[in-house]
Design an enzyme around this catalytic site. Structure first.
Site, PDB file in Angstrom:
ATOM      1  N   TYR A   1       0.794  -1.229   0.000  1.00 36.42           N
ATOM      2  CA  TYR A   1       0.000   0.000   0.000  1.00 36.42           C
ATOM      3  C   TYR A   1       0.829   1.283   0.000  1.00 36.42           C
ATOM      4  O   TYR A   1       0.460   2.260  -0.665  1.00 36.42           O
ATOM      5  CB  TYR A   1      -0.986  -0.014   1.167  1.00 36.42           C
ATOM      6  CG  TYR A   1      -2.235  -0.801   0.853  1.00 36.42           C
ATOM      7  CD1 TYR A   1      -3.344  -0.186   0.295  1.00 36.42           C
ATOM      8  CD2 TYR A   1      -2.300  -2.164   1.097  1.00 36.42           C
ATOM      9  CE1 TYR A   1      -4.489  -0.902  -0.004  1.00 36.42           C
ATOM     10  CE2 TYR A   1      -3.440  -2.894   0.801  1.00 36.42           C
ATOM     11  CZ  TYR A   1      -4.528  -2.261   0.248  1.00 36.42           C
ATOM     12  OH  TYR A   1      -5.667  -2.973  -0.055  1.00 36.42           O
TER      13      TYR A   1
ATOM     14  N   GLU B  37      -9.050  -7.271   4.100  1.00 37.92           N
ATOM     15  CA  GLU B  37      -8.267  -8.296   3.413  1.00 37.92           C
ATOM     16  C   GLU B  37      -7.611  -9.240   4.404  1.00 37.92           C
ATOM     17  O   GLU B  37      -7.526 -10.453   4.160  1.00 37.92           O
ATOM     18  CB  GLU B  37      -7.238  -7.619   2.503  1.00 37.92           C
ATOM     19  CG  GLU B  37      -7.890  -6.942   1.307  1.00 37.92           C
ATOM     20  CD  GLU B  37      -7.059  -5.815   0.705  1.00 37.92           C
ATOM     21  OE1 GLU B  37      -5.837  -5.768   0.971  1.00 37.92           O
ATOM     22  OE2 GLU B  37      -7.637  -4.978  -0.022  1.00 37.92           O
TER      23      GLU B  37
ATOM     24  N   TYR C 118     -14.463 -17.031  -7.764  1.00 44.61           N
ATOM     25  CA  TYR C 118     -13.449 -17.253  -8.796  1.00 44.61           C
ATOM     26  C   TYR C 118     -12.121 -17.651  -8.174  1.00 44.61           C
ATOM     27  O   TYR C 118     -11.894 -17.504  -6.967  1.00 44.61           O
ATOM     28  CB  TYR C 118     -13.257 -15.990  -9.637  1.00 44.61           C
ATOM     29  CG  TYR C 118     -12.945 -14.744  -8.826  1.00 44.61           C
ATOM     30  CD1 TYR C 118     -11.665 -14.492  -8.353  1.00 44.61           C
ATOM     31  CD2 TYR C 118     -13.950 -13.820  -8.529  1.00 44.61           C
ATOM     32  CE1 TYR C 118     -11.382 -13.365  -7.593  1.00 44.61           C
ATOM     33  CE2 TYR C 118     -13.687 -12.688  -7.771  1.00 44.61           C
ATOM     34  CZ  TYR C 118     -12.406 -12.471  -7.303  1.00 44.61           C
ATOM     35  OH  TYR C 118     -12.143 -11.352  -6.543  1.00 44.61           O
TER      36      TYR C 118
ATOM     37  N   TYR D 170     -10.645 -16.493 -13.065  1.00 42.52           N
ATOM     38  CA  TYR D 170     -11.600 -17.325 -13.790  1.00 42.52           C
ATOM     39  C   TYR D 170     -12.600 -17.888 -12.791  1.00 42.52           C
ATOM     40  O   TYR D 170     -12.218 -18.459 -11.756  1.00 42.52           O
ATOM     41  CB  TYR D 170     -10.895 -18.472 -14.532  1.00 42.52           C
ATOM     42  CG  TYR D 170     -10.014 -17.997 -15.660  1.00 42.52           C
ATOM     43  CD1 TYR D 170     -10.561 -17.370 -16.772  1.00 42.52           C
ATOM     44  CD2 TYR D 170      -8.626 -18.163 -15.601  1.00 42.52           C
ATOM     45  CE1 TYR D 170      -9.742 -16.918 -17.810  1.00 42.52           C
ATOM     46  CE2 TYR D 170      -7.809 -17.714 -16.632  1.00 42.52           C
ATOM     47  CZ  TYR D 170      -8.378 -17.094 -17.730  1.00 42.52           C
ATOM     48  OH  TYR D 170      -7.573 -16.636 -18.754  1.00 42.52           O
ATOM     49  N   SER D 171     -13.883 -17.734 -13.103  1.00 43.33           N
ATOM     50  CA  SER D 171     -14.926 -18.261 -12.225  1.00 43.33           C
ATOM     51  C   SER D 171     -14.826 -19.777 -12.132  1.00 43.33           C
ATOM     52  O   SER D 171     -14.504 -20.457 -13.112  1.00 43.33           O
ATOM     53  CB  SER D 171     -16.307 -17.880 -12.761  1.00 43.33           C
ATOM     54  OG  SER D 171     -16.503 -16.488 -12.731  1.00 43.33           O
TER      55      SER D 171
ATOM     56  N   VAL E 115     -19.807 -16.458 -21.974  1.00 41.32           N
ATOM     57  CA  VAL E 115     -19.038 -17.212 -20.978  1.00 41.32           C
ATOM     58  C   VAL E 115     -19.482 -16.873 -19.556  1.00 41.32           C
ATOM     59  O   VAL E 115     -19.041 -17.497 -18.595  1.00 41.32           O
ATOM     60  CB  VAL E 115     -17.526 -16.956 -21.165  1.00 41.32           C
ATOM     61  CG1 VAL E 115     -17.136 -15.564 -20.667  1.00 41.32           C
ATOM     62  CG2 VAL E 115     -16.698 -18.045 -20.489  1.00 41.32           C
TER      63      VAL E 115
ATOM     64  N   LEU F 182     -21.917 -17.875 -18.252  1.00 43.35           N
ATOM     65  CA  LEU F 182     -22.586 -19.060 -17.709  1.00 43.35           C
ATOM     66  C   LEU F 182     -21.746 -19.785 -16.666  1.00 43.35           C
ATOM     67  O   LEU F 182     -22.262 -20.620 -15.904  1.00 43.35           O
ATOM     68  CB  LEU F 182     -22.961 -20.042 -18.820  1.00 43.35           C
ATOM     69  CG  LEU F 182     -21.845 -20.664 -19.681  1.00 43.35           C
ATOM     70  CD1 LEU F 182     -21.167 -21.826 -19.008  1.00 43.35           C
ATOM     71  CD2 LEU F 182     -22.408 -21.116 -21.016  1.00 43.35           C
ATOM     72  N   THR F 183     -20.430 -19.507 -16.607  1.00 41.80           N
ATOM     73  CA  THR F 183     -19.561 -20.322 -15.757  1.00 41.80           C
ATOM     74  C   THR F 183     -19.976 -20.313 -14.289  1.00 41.80           C
ATOM     75  O   THR F 183     -20.131 -21.393 -13.693  1.00 41.80           O
ATOM     76  CB  THR F 183     -18.081 -19.932 -15.935  1.00 41.80           C
ATOM     77  OG1 THR F 183     -17.925 -18.529 -15.751  1.00 41.80           O
ATOM     78  CG2 THR F 183     -17.602 -20.301 -17.326  1.00 41.80           C
ATOM     79  N   PRO F 184     -20.176 -19.163 -13.646  1.00 41.91           N
ATOM     80  CA  PRO F 184     -20.620 -19.234 -12.242  1.00 41.91           C
ATOM     81  C   PRO F 184     -22.041 -19.746 -12.122  1.00 41.91           C
ATOM     82  O   PRO F 184     -22.408 -20.320 -11.088  1.00 41.91           O
ATOM     83  CB  PRO F 184     -20.496 -17.784 -11.759  1.00 41.91           C
ATOM     84  CG  PRO F 184     -20.572 -16.956 -12.994  1.00 41.91           C
ATOM     85  CD  PRO F 184     -19.928 -17.777 -14.068  1.00 41.91           C
TER      86      PRO F 184
END
Length: 403
Positions: free
Chosen positions: A98, A140, A193, A210-211, A273, A275-277
């Site tokens: 940071y 985090e 993801y 990527y999911s 795409v 649709l993946t999750p």
């Protein structure tokens, strides 16, 4: 807990809003130029998203402007802050990173605004940046801790082996991933993801999200990746990755996920795409034996680009109350309605409102930004409360603030 921002800093930051509106993108580009000079942090970023016309600079410009505009009402930014924190965890951003960002931001403000960036202005922005940084670092830290403490969880980059490769359509391929250490994997929340650190020969390290396209199973993850035009990472995965290839993977993250025990009808709405999750959510709902009605609605170009259609139909047949509607924008000449697709054309507002339970459903939406914006707008205009519209899109961490 962070000290509250001083009234002087709040007033001073808000006074910079006109300058940010006029010069924000220039400031952000200068900021990135400064950060990329530091080996300690330059590899944290997706450099394909940068450049004068890149999506990340435009997104961060919007994020900074939103922060300045809402500096006296930060509660309005809470969802965006959560999204950013989840993205940061995927990218393995740590507290020590940071200060580099803060120094680059203040230096860029001074370089671009010149004498207009007074010592008072820079001090106010330093205070405001430190305040936001502390909020993100704390959130985090809690996410990292939860990942580490979960069964099968981990921090940092873990080696996964590509176990199986499955072509799903002319443009989408699935990769089944198993930990190289033979251990279990953390149960993700359907919709989340994975972040990948890809070392492609001749390139600087590449990071991509990527999911996960499968329900939790404790042993493997599945990602289903679209080959993007000129896509460095997706092209490498499609053309070069093989069974046995080792990939560095961060633990599941993301604030877009299916409710654990849905009590209302669920609508899974996707384009391309996206649709993946949704497939991960559908698999989970069917495995749970969910009693609520489930509507799976997907739009794509044609049969060749339609991924996982047979898999989705098989899931629907097992589910208690699953309805599937597939839209092909431009069916091929030999496609047959009812066999290859359900409806020709795009998903229209009128169809969506008439064929889904808008008065009670929770909507989960994923797809390209134009698709997403249009769907969210249509549902909002139809009276669906924002708390029942959940969405994910693919892009830089701060794009929600820039929307």
């Amino acid at each position: 807990m962070s000290q509250p921002l001083s009234e002087q800093a709040i007033a001073c930051v808000k006074a910079t809003v006109p300058a940010l509106e006029a010069h924000g993108l220039e400031i952000v580009n200068e900021m990135y130029a400064r950060m990329f000079q530091s080996p300690a942090i330059r590899d944290l970023f997706n450099q394909s998203h940068h450049g004068d016309a890149g999506s990340q600079p435009r997104a961060l410009t919007g994020a900074i402007l939103a922060y300045a505009s809402n500096i006296d009402n930060l509660g309005a930014l809470a969802p965006a802050v959560e999204r950013i924190a989840q993205k940061h965890v995927g990218l393995q951003i740590l507290p020590e990173h940071y200060p580099y960002v803060g120094e680059a931001l203040l230096g860029a403000i001074k370089a671009v605004l010149g004498d207009a960036a007074s010592d008072e202005t820079l001090a106010a922005w330093g205070e405001a940046y430190g305040f936001l940084a502390n909020i993100l670092i704390a959130r985090e830290g809690r996410i990292y801790e939860a990942q580490k403490d979960s069964a099968g969880g981990w921090n940092g980059w873990r080696d996964f082996c590509i176990e199986t490769i499955v072509p799903e359509s002319s443009v989408i391929t699935s990769f089944i991933l198993r930990p190289a250490d033979g251990g279990a994997v953390m149960a993700h929340r359907p919709g989340q993801y994975l972040t990948f650190w890809l070392e492609i020969p001749g390139q600087t390290p590449v990071k991509r999200n990527y999911s996960i396209s499968s329900a939790p199973n404790d042993e493997t993850y599945r990602i289903s990746v679209k080959r993007e035009p000129h896509g460095l990472a997706s092209g490498w995965l499609h053309d070069t990755a093989r069974t046995g290839t080792i990939l560095k993977v961060a633990a599941p993250a993301g604030e877009f996920f299916l409710d654990e025990q849905p009590a209302s009808p669920v609508v899974l709405l996707s384009g391309g795409v996206g649709l993946t999750p949704m497939v991960a959510m559908l698999e989970t709902l069917v495995a749970q034996g969910a009693n609520v009605p489930v509507h799976y609605i997907h739009g794509t170009h044609n049969r060749d680009t339609h991924a996982m259609r047979n898999h989705v139909r098989a899931l629907a047949a097992k589910g208690k109350a699953v309805r599937v509607a597939d839209f092909h924008q431009t069916p091929l000449a030999d496609e047959v309605a009812g066999r290859d697709y359900d409806i020709a054309g795009i998903i229209t507002d009128a169809w969506l409102i008439a064929n889904t339970p808008v008065a009670e459903a929770d909507y989960y939406i994923c797809g390209p930004r134009p698709f997403l914006r249009h769907a969210v707008s249509a549902l909002s205009l139809a009276g669906v409360p924002s708390g029942r519209i959940h969405y994910e899109f693919f892009g830089p961490a701060d794009e929600l603030l820039a929307a």
